[in-house]
Motif scaffolding. Structure first.
Motif, PDB file in Angstrom:
ATOM      1  N   THR A   1       6.757  -3.376   3.177  1.00  0.00           N
ATOM      2  CA  THR A   1       5.574  -3.650   2.355  1.00  0.00           C
ATOM      3  C   THR A   1       4.265  -3.370   3.075  1.00  0.00           C
ATOM      4  N   SER A   2       4.303  -2.742   4.225  1.00  0.00           N
ATOM      5  CA  SER A   2       3.053  -2.265   4.814  1.00  0.00           C
ATOM      6  C   SER A   2       2.721  -0.960   4.104  1.00  0.00           C
ATOM      7  N   LEU A   3       1.540  -0.425   4.329  1.00  0.00           N
ATOM      8  CA  LEU A   3       1.184   0.826   3.683  1.00  0.00           C
ATOM      9  C   LEU A   3       1.988   2.004   4.218  1.00  0.00           C
TER      10      LEU A   3
ATOM     11  N   TRP B   1      -2.679   2.040  -3.734  1.00  0.00           N
ATOM     12  CA  TRP B   1      -2.589   0.578  -3.758  1.00  0.00           C
ATOM     13  C   TRP B   1      -3.802  -0.018  -4.472  1.00  0.00           C
TER      14      TRP B   1
ATOM     15  N   THR C   1       2.652  -4.671  -1.412  1.00  0.00           N
ATOM     16  CA  THR C   1       1.816  -5.407  -0.465  1.00  0.00           C
ATOM     17  C   THR C   1       0.893  -6.308  -1.276  1.00  0.00           C
TER      18      THR C   1
ATOM     19  N   ARG D   1      -1.958   6.350   0.300  1.00  0.00           N
ATOM     20  CA  ARG D   1      -1.337   5.085  -0.112  1.00  0.00           C
ATOM     21  C   ARG D   1      -2.370   3.991  -0.330  1.00  0.00           C
TER      22      ARG D   1
ATOM     23  N   TYR E   1       5.178  -0.064  -0.439  1.00  0.00           N
ATOM     24  CA  TYR E   1       3.786  -0.366  -0.101  1.00  0.00           C
ATOM     25  C   TYR E   1       2.983  -0.899  -1.284  1.00  0.00           C
TER      26      TYR E   1
END
Length: 173
Positions: free
Chosen positions: A25-27, A77, A35, A73, A32
């Motif tokens: 779940t980090s970029l 996001w 997050t 990303r 992602y």
């Protein structure tokens, strides 16, 4: 000449909550878009954009991975969370390769208030920003708060501090 207030905001660890970052779940991870945002961050950002009359800029370090991946990303996001319904993706979003380059962007945009989660290499180097806010949020960072920097744990606290600086005559609201 009156200097109108301009707000700069980092993305990672300020709008997005670091505590929940893991490899997925980090970029950089495959999930992602999952997050989570920092609590109240997007609602506060929308209100602040109105208060600053559209003079809000997202300024983020986007280095790492294949060229452009983190920027791509980050944009996705932000789009996923509806940020571009009130911010202009082409006019209010800036990426730098190194955290130290944020000072250049702040000077170019005449930023008066800046919110970041990094003291070193960011907040302590912003020589032209009058109101620097160290956002510790969900990471709960401890440590000495240098003079001239306000430490905030929540977005409500960030909003309150900014409202106070504007009410004290640090630029028209």
């Amino acid at each position: 000449m009156t200097r109108f207030p301009v707000l700069g905001v980092d993305i990672g660890g300020v709008l997005s909550c670091k505590r929940f970052f893991d490899s997925e779940t980090s970029l950089f991870g495959s999930r992602y878009l999952d997050t989570p945002p920092e609590r109240d961050s997007f609602e506060a950002l929308e209100r602040l954009n109105l208060q600053f009359e559209g003079r809000v800029h997202l300024v983020s370090k986007a280095r790492g991975g294949p060229k452009g991946l983190l920027q791509k990303r980050s944009r996705e996001w932000l789009r996923h969370h509806g940020v571009f319904s009130y911010l202009d993706e082409n006019e209010q979003l800036w990426f730098v390769e190194d955290p130290g380059e944020k000072d250049f962007i702040c000077r170019e945009l005449s930023i008066t208030h800046f919110v970041d989660d990094r003291l070193d290499r960011v907040l302590e180097t912003l020589t032209t920003v009058e109101h620097r806010i160290w956002f510790v949020g969900c990471s709960g960072a401890d440590g000495r708060t240098p003079p001239g920097i306000k430490k905030c744990s929540t977005w409500r606290e960030v909003e309150w501090h900014i409202a106070r600086t504007l009410a004290l005559g640090h630029g028209p609201s």
